[in-house]
Enzyme design. Structure first.
Site, mmCIF file in Angstrom:
data_model
loop_
_atom_site.group_PDB
_atom_site.id
_atom_site.type_symbol
_atom_site.label_atom_id
_atom_site.label_comp_id
_atom_site.label_asym_id
_atom_site.label_seq_id
_atom_site.Cartn_x
_atom_site.Cartn_y
_atom_site.Cartn_z
ATOM 1 N N PRO A 10 17.213 55.600 -53.118
ATOM 2 C CA PRO A 10 17.099 56.993 -53.759
ATOM 3 C C PRO A 10 15.630 57.340 -52.630
ATOM 4 O O PRO A 10 14.803 56.798 -52.225
ATOM 5 C CB PRO A 10 16.104 56.430 -54.921
ATOM 6 C CG PRO A 10 17.036 55.241 -55.304
ATOM 7 C CD PRO A 10 17.627 54.532 -54.092
ATOM 8 N N ASN A 11 15.674 58.640 -52.603
ATOM 9 C CA ASN A 11 14.693 59.533 -52.106
ATOM 10 C C ASN A 11 14.712 59.641 -50.456
ATOM 11 O O ASN A 11 13.814 60.161 -49.915
ATOM 12 C CB ASN A 11 13.144 59.261 -52.599
ATOM 13 C CG ASN A 11 13.302 59.538 -53.852
ATOM 14 O OD1 ASN A 11 13.513 60.647 -54.445
ATOM 15 N ND2 ASN A 11 12.884 58.542 -54.695
ATOM 16 N N ARG A 18 9.253 63.826 -46.566
ATOM 17 C CA ARG A 18 8.507 62.720 -47.721
ATOM 18 C C ARG A 18 7.434 62.051 -47.139
ATOM 19 O O ARG A 18 7.599 61.205 -46.199
ATOM 20 C CB ARG A 18 9.632 62.084 -48.400
ATOM 21 C CG ARG A 18 9.376 61.030 -49.200
ATOM 22 C CD ARG A 18 10.504 60.060 -49.567
ATOM 23 N NE ARG A 18 10.021 59.224 -50.684
ATOM 24 C CZ ARG A 18 10.493 57.928 -50.818
ATOM 25 N NH1 ARG A 18 11.364 57.595 -49.826
ATOM 26 N NH2 ARG A 18 9.800 57.098 -51.688
ATOM 27 N N TYR A 23 6.228 57.427 -43.973
ATOM 28 C CA TYR A 23 7.707 56.917 -43.508
ATOM 29 C C TYR A 23 8.230 57.843 -42.322
ATOM 30 O O TYR A 23 9.531 57.844 -41.959
ATOM 31 C CB TYR A 23 8.793 57.768 -44.733
ATOM 32 C CG TYR A 23 8.283 56.983 -45.934
ATOM 33 C CD1 TYR A 23 8.626 55.558 -45.986
ATOM 34 C CD2 TYR A 23 7.857 57.528 -47.213
ATOM 35 C CE1 TYR A 23 8.217 54.892 -47.165
ATOM 36 C CE2 TYR A 23 7.605 57.104 -48.415
ATOM 37 C CZ TYR A 23 7.763 55.674 -48.488
ATOM 38 O OH TYR A 23 7.658 54.967 -49.634
ATOM 39 N N ASN A 74 18.218 49.918 -46.885
ATOM 40 C CA ASN A 74 17.002 50.105 -47.477
ATOM 41 C C ASN A 74 17.165 50.463 -48.951
ATOM 42 O O ASN A 74 17.501 51.685 -49.063
ATOM 43 C CB ASN A 74 16.306 51.269 -46.594
ATOM 44 C CG ASN A 74 14.794 51.611 -47.152
ATOM 45 O OD1 ASN A 74 14.631 51.217 -47.924
ATOM 46 N ND2 ASN A 74 14.307 52.244 -46.294
ATOM 47 N N ALA A 77 13.275 52.369 -53.984
ATOM 48 C CA ALA A 77 12.668 52.085 -55.000
ATOM 49 C C ALA A 77 13.355 51.148 -55.818
ATOM 50 O O ALA A 77 12.880 50.625 -56.975
ATOM 51 C CB ALA A 77 12.092 53.279 -55.764
ATOM 52 N N GLU A 98 17.744 43.542 -45.119
ATOM 53 C CA GLU A 98 16.887 44.491 -45.777
ATOM 54 C C GLU A 98 15.676 45.228 -44.867
ATOM 55 O O GLU A 98 15.109 44.632 -44.029
ATOM 56 C CB GLU A 98 16.123 43.800 -46.935
ATOM 57 C CG GLU A 98 15.290 44.647 -47.661
ATOM 58 C CD GLU A 98 14.500 43.696 -48.844
ATOM 59 O OE1 GLU A 98 14.724 42.708 -48.979
ATOM 60 O OE2 GLU A 98 13.604 44.263 -49.161
ATOM 61 N N HIS A 100 12.843 48.032 -44.399
ATOM 62 C CA HIS A 100 11.835 49.406 -45.069
ATOM 63 C C HIS A 100 10.984 49.960 -43.963
ATOM 64 O O HIS A 100 10.580 49.248 -43.004
ATOM 65 C CB HIS A 100 10.703 48.806 -45.969
ATOM 66 C CG HIS A 100 11.491 47.889 -47.107
ATOM 67 N ND1 HIS A 100 11.932 48.685 -48.131
ATOM 68 C CD2 HIS A 100 11.921 46.610 -47.331
ATOM 69 C CE1 HIS A 100 12.788 47.752 -49.003
ATOM 70 N NE2 HIS A 100 12.487 46.605 -48.559
ATOM 71 N N ARG A 107 1.335 47.388 -49.124
ATOM 72 C CA ARG A 107 1.143 48.524 -50.024
ATOM 73 C C ARG A 107 0.920 48.173 -51.409
ATOM 74 O O ARG A 107 0.357 47.121 -51.643
ATOM 75 C CB ARG A 107 2.334 49.565 -49.965
ATOM 76 C CG ARG A 107 2.371 50.043 -48.442
ATOM 77 C CD ARG A 107 3.702 51.194 -48.183
ATOM 78 N NE ARG A 107 3.552 52.252 -49.192
ATOM 79 C CZ ARG A 107 4.508 53.208 -49.335
ATOM 80 N NH1 ARG A 107 5.728 52.763 -48.994
ATOM 81 N NH2 ARG A 107 4.302 54.086 -49.964
HETATM 82 C C1 DQA Z 1 10.630 52.308 -48.677
HETATM 83 C C2 DQA Z 1 9.442 51.630 -49.410
HETATM 84 C C3 DQA Z 1 9.759 51.514 -50.888
HETATM 85 O O1 DQA Z 1 8.649 50.844 -51.557
HETATM 86 C C4 DQA Z 1 9.816 53.107 -51.401
HETATM 87 O O2 DQA Z 1 10.165 53.008 -52.663
HETATM 88 C C5 DQA Z 1 10.876 53.678 -50.595
HETATM 89 C C6 DQA Z 1 10.773 53.579 -49.218
HETATM 90 C C7 DQA Z 1 10.410 52.178 -47.299
HETATM 91 O O3 DQA Z 1 11.431 52.201 -46.593
HETATM 92 O O4 DQA Z 1 9.332 52.156 -46.804
HETATM 93 O O5 DQA Z 1 11.585 54.604 -51.272
HETATM 94 O O6 DQA Z 1 11.831 51.431 -48.869
#
Ligand code: DQA
Length: 149
Positions: A10-11, A18, A23, A74, A77, A98, A100, A107
């Site tokens: 998501p997102n 964003r 990011y 990735n 959330a 995984e 990020h 964080r």
């Molecule tokens: C994320 C870190 C997550 O905590 C966050 O919700 C994201 C992006 C990252 O790529 O740093 O949407 O996965």
């Protein structure tokens, strides 16, 4: 040819717009182009999928994992709370890494817990968009060495 699924949660379709401080400024299509270029050099095939919906990612894994060899994901959330995603990844039975973009360990507390980490070969966090390339490269080597899930 070895096939690696590259999945974004998501997102992440909003990368570039964003919170660039966390990011970066690359868009998801730009990152995917960089991943494709690296895949070509590594001699592996990649397939991309992004969704804002956990169930859509579960559907994709159920449809696609039988014809794939590894997963780079990735979970965004969904990382801490995506139990159906975690189960689908476990059921896929493929090695996964995984990723990020940000350093989730530096964080908010809620970002640190991962339902994916216990079933992952490893985690890349805080290395920005290049983290996907490092993960892809490692997955390619891992699979060449006959690496298990
Ligand atoms: C994320 C870190 C997550 O905590 C966050 O919700 C994201 C992006 C990252 O790529 O740093 O949407 O996965």
């Amino acid at each position: 040819m070895t096939k690696i699924l590259v999945i974004n949660g998501p997102n992440l379709n909003n990368l570039g717009r964003r919170d660039p401080g966390q990011y970066g400024s690359m868009t998801l299509p730009e990152i995917e182009t960089a991943i494709s270029n690296r895949a070509e050099k590594l001699g592996v095939e990649v397939a991309f999928f992004q969704s804002n919906h956990e169930g859509a990612i579960v559907d994709y894994l159920q449809e696609s994992s039988a014809s794939a060899d590894g997963i780079v994901i990735n979970p965004a959330a969904l990382t801490g709370v995506g139990y159906s995603l975690g189960d689908a990844l476990r059921d896929a039975g493929l090695p996964l890494i995984e990723v990020h973009l940000s350093n989730i360990h530096a964080r908010e507390e809620f970002r640190r817990h991962s339902v994916v980490a216990p079933i992952a070969v490893g985690q890349v966090a805080g290395l920005g968009w290049r983290g996907y390339l490092y993960a892809l490269e490692h997955m390619s080597h891992h699979l060449q060495e006959g690496g298990a899930a």
